[in-house]
Design a protein around this motif. Structure first.
Motif, PDB file in Angstrom:
ATOM      1  N   ILE A 189       0.845  -1.203   0.000  1.00  0.00           N
ATOM      2  CA  ILE A 189       0.000   0.000   0.000  1.00  0.00           C
ATOM      3  C   ILE A 189       0.876   1.248   0.000  1.00  0.00           C
ATOM      4  CG2 ILE A 189      -1.660   1.346   1.372  1.00  0.00           C
ATOM      5  CD1 ILE A 189      -2.960  -0.968  -0.172  1.00  0.00           C
ATOM      6  N   LYS A 190       1.958   1.246   0.775  1.00  0.00           N
ATOM      7  CA  LYS A 190       2.877   2.396   0.789  1.00  0.00           C
ATOM      8  C   LYS A 190       3.455   2.652  -0.591  1.00  0.00           C
ATOM      9  CE  LYS A 190       4.490   2.180   5.567  1.00  0.00           C
ATOM     10  NZ  LYS A 190       5.664   1.942   6.418  1.00  0.00           N
ATOM     11  N   LYS A 191       3.877   1.591  -1.281  1.00  0.00           N
ATOM     12  CA  LYS A 191       4.444   1.738  -2.621  1.00  0.00           C
ATOM     13  C   LYS A 191       3.405   2.262  -3.605  1.00  0.00           C
ATOM     14  CE  LYS A 191       7.966  -1.805  -2.096  1.00  0.00           C
ATOM     15  NZ  LYS A 191       8.426  -3.139  -2.479  1.00  0.00           N
ATOM     16  N   ILE A 192       2.200   1.715  -3.526  1.00  0.00           N
ATOM     17  CA  ILE A 192       1.135   2.175  -4.427  1.00  0.00           C
ATOM     18  C   ILE A 192       0.787   3.625  -4.127  1.00  0.00           C
ATOM     19  CG2 ILE A 192      -1.286   1.854  -5.084  1.00  0.00           C
ATOM     20  CD1 ILE A 192      -0.811  -1.185  -4.540  1.00  0.00           C
ATOM     21  N   GLN A 193       0.754   3.992  -2.849  1.00  0.00           N
ATOM     22  CA  GLN A 193       0.445   5.378  -2.494  1.00  0.00           C
ATOM     23  C   GLN A 193       1.513   6.322  -3.050  1.00  0.00           C
ATOM     24  OE1 GLN A 193      -1.424   6.263   1.210  1.00  0.00           O
ATOM     25  NE2 GLN A 193      -0.185   8.108   1.499  1.00  0.00           N
ATOM     26  N   GLU A 194       2.772   5.910  -3.020  1.00  0.00           N
ATOM     27  CA  GLU A 194       3.833   6.747  -3.590  1.00  0.00           C
ATOM     28  C   GLU A 194       3.632   6.935  -5.093  1.00  0.00           C
ATOM     29  OE1 GLU A 194       6.164   8.634  -2.126  1.00  0.00           O
ATOM     30  OE2 GLU A 194       5.102   8.037  -0.302  1.00  0.00           O
ATOM     31  N   ILE A 195       3.213   5.891  -5.777  1.00  0.00           N
ATOM     32  CA  ILE A 195       2.935   5.998  -7.216  1.00  0.00           C
ATOM     33  C   ILE A 195       1.785   6.969  -7.447  1.00  0.00           C
ATOM     34  CG2 ILE A 195       2.034   4.737  -9.220  1.00  0.00           C
ATOM     35  CD1 ILE A 195       3.624   2.280  -8.090  1.00  0.00           C
ATOM     36  N   ILE A 196       0.725   6.844  -6.647  1.00  0.00           N
ATOM     37  CA  ILE A 196      -0.426   7.735  -6.786  1.00  0.00           C
ATOM     38  C   ILE A 196      -0.016   9.176  -6.482  1.00  0.00           C
ATOM     39  CG2 ILE A 196      -2.702   8.324  -5.857  1.00  0.00           C
ATOM     40  CD1 ILE A 196      -3.097   5.274  -5.399  1.00  0.00           C
ATOM     41  N   LYS A 197       0.760   9.382  -5.403  1.00  0.00           N
ATOM     42  CA  LYS A 197       1.199  10.735  -5.051  1.00  0.00           C
ATOM     43  C   LYS A 197       2.038  11.352  -6.163  1.00  0.00           C
ATOM     44  CE  LYS A 197       1.212  10.890  -0.042  1.00  0.00           C
ATOM     45  NZ  LYS A 197       2.032  11.067   1.167  1.00  0.00           N
ATOM     46  N   SER A 198       2.908  10.556  -6.774  1.00  0.00           N
ATOM     47  CA  SER A 198       3.769  11.101  -7.828  1.00  0.00           C
ATOM     48  C   SER A 198       2.965  11.472  -9.078  1.00  0.00           C
ATOM     49  CB  SER A 198       4.874  10.113  -8.179  1.00  0.00           C
ATOM     50  OG  SER A 198       4.351   8.993  -8.858  1.00  0.00           O
ATOM     51  N   SER A 199       1.765  10.938  -9.197  1.00  0.00           N
ATOM     52  CA  SER A 199       0.900  11.209 -10.346  1.00  0.00           C
ATOM     53  C   SER A 199      -0.340  12.007  -9.963  1.00  0.00           C
ATOM     54  CB  SER A 199       0.445   9.887 -10.965  1.00  0.00           C
ATOM     55  OG  SER A 199       1.537   9.067 -11.252  1.00  0.00           O
ATOM     56  N   ASN A 200      -0.368  12.536  -8.773  1.00  0.00           N
ATOM     57  CA  ASN A 200      -1.553  13.183  -8.204  1.00  0.00           C
ATOM     58  C   ASN A 200      -2.155  14.244  -9.124  1.00  0.00           C
ATOM     59  OD1 ASN A 200      -3.548  13.983  -6.471  1.00  0.00           O
ATOM     60  ND2 ASN A 200      -2.198  14.755  -4.903  1.00  0.00           N
ATOM     61  N   LEU A 201      -1.347  15.076  -9.707  1.00  0.00           N
ATOM     62  CA  LEU A 201      -1.892  16.150 -10.535  1.00  0.00           C
ATOM     63  C   LEU A 201      -2.610  15.628 -11.780  1.00  0.00           C
ATOM     64  CD1 LEU A 201       0.969  18.783 -10.322  1.00  0.00           C
ATOM     65  CD2 LEU A 201      -1.221  18.756  -9.114  1.00  0.00           C
TER      66      LEU A 201
END
Length: 76
Positions: free
Chosen positions: A61-73
């Protein structure tokens, strides 16, 4: 309606909704699994509120959240 966003090398699919009236976006994660059929989780942006996590570990989940955060915009 859900829109395809990203497929990771391990087969994990990330899709997202349109922005809701309350300003949130639903991000749904699904990964094929031989034992469980599919593992899945839902993340609500912009709060990064996770729910309905099935067979994903904390580190995943932490890794997926980092991917989502890096693509947030791109998602909101």
């Amino acid at each position: 309606m859900m829109y395809p966003f990203m497929t990771l090398n391990d087969g994990t699919e990330i899709v997202h909704s349109d922005m809701q009236e309350n300003g949130t976006v639903k991000v749904y994660i699904e990964k094929p699994d031989e034992k469980y059929c599919f593992r899945h989780a839902t993340c609500w942006l912009p709060q990064y509120r996770w729910e309905d996590i099935y067979q994903f570990g904390d580190e995943e989940i932490k890794k997926i959240q980092e991917i989502i955060k890096s693509s947030n915009l791109l998602l909101i």
